[in-house]
Design a protein around this motif. Structure first.
Motif, mmCIF file in Angstrom:
data_model
loop_
_atom_site.group_PDB
_atom_site.id
_atom_site.type_symbol
_atom_site.label_atom_id
_atom_site.label_comp_id
_atom_site.label_asym_id
_atom_site.label_seq_id
_atom_site.Cartn_x
_atom_site.Cartn_y
_atom_site.Cartn_z
ATOM 1 N N TRP A 1 5.801 3.515 -0.499
ATOM 2 C CA TRP A 1 5.146 2.214 -0.468
ATOM 3 C C TRP A 1 5.570 1.424 0.766
ATOM 4 N N THR A 2 4.619 0.692 1.337
ATOM 5 C CA THR A 2 4.898 -0.140 2.504
ATOM 6 C C THR A 2 4.208 -1.498 2.338
ATOM 7 N N THR B 1 0.849 -1.198 0.000
ATOM 8 C CA THR B 1 0.000 0.000 0.000
ATOM 9 C C THR B 1 0.878 1.240 0.000
ATOM 10 N N ARG B 2 0.288 2.341 -0.438
ATOM 11 C CA ARG B 2 1.024 3.608 -0.489
ATOM 12 C C ARG B 2 0.785 4.342 0.815
ATOM 13 N N GLY B 3 1.885 4.637 1.503
ATOM 14 C CA GLY B 3 1.789 5.385 2.741
ATOM 15 C C GLY B 3 2.226 6.815 2.532
ATOM 16 N N PRO B 4 2.275 7.595 3.614
ATOM 17 C CA PRO B 4 2.654 8.997 3.491
ATOM 18 C C PRO B 4 4.103 9.188 3.062
ATOM 19 N N LYS B 5 4.965 8.184 3.343
ATOM 20 C CA LYS B 5 6.384 8.307 2.975
ATOM 21 C C LYS B 5 6.768 7.310 1.894
#
Length: 103
Positions: free
Chosen positions: A92-93, A86-90
């Motif tokens: 991809w995670t 998933t795309r996080g604030p910083k």
């Protein structure tokens, strides 16, 4: 002249014959006892060898099963695990691992 009975000498006397028979019976009984003891020891050794063979086969089967389970891997009832990125604030995670920690 008087004749002596040669059949009654000490070697051929009936008591000497019975003594010889007793010795022979004792000797035969000893041989049978030793043969029986040897048979018991032999059968015990064969039984112990069979136990060792079965124990070795059991250990070999356990080792094969352990290796097979390691090669096969774990099988879940819901199939293989799928990682979702998933795309996080910083960036991809994956599964909550922050970006940059890819150890």
């Amino acid at each position: 002249m008087t004749e002596t009975d040669r059949r009654s000498t000490a070697f051929f006397s009936p008591s000497a014959s019975k003594t010889a028979q007793r010795w022979l019976r004792a000797l035969i009984a000893g041989v049978f006892a030793l043969a029986f003891a040897g048979l018991v020891v032999f059968l015990a050794a064969m039984l112990w060898a069979a136990v060792l063979v079965f124990a070795g086969l059991g250990l070999l089967a356990a080792a094969v099963f352990w290796i097979w389970s390691k090669v096969r891997g774990k099988r879940g009832s819901d199939g293989p695990e799928v990682l979702v990125a998933t795309r996080g604030p910083k960036g991809w995670t994956v599964d909550g691992v922050p970006p940059g920690n890819h150890s």
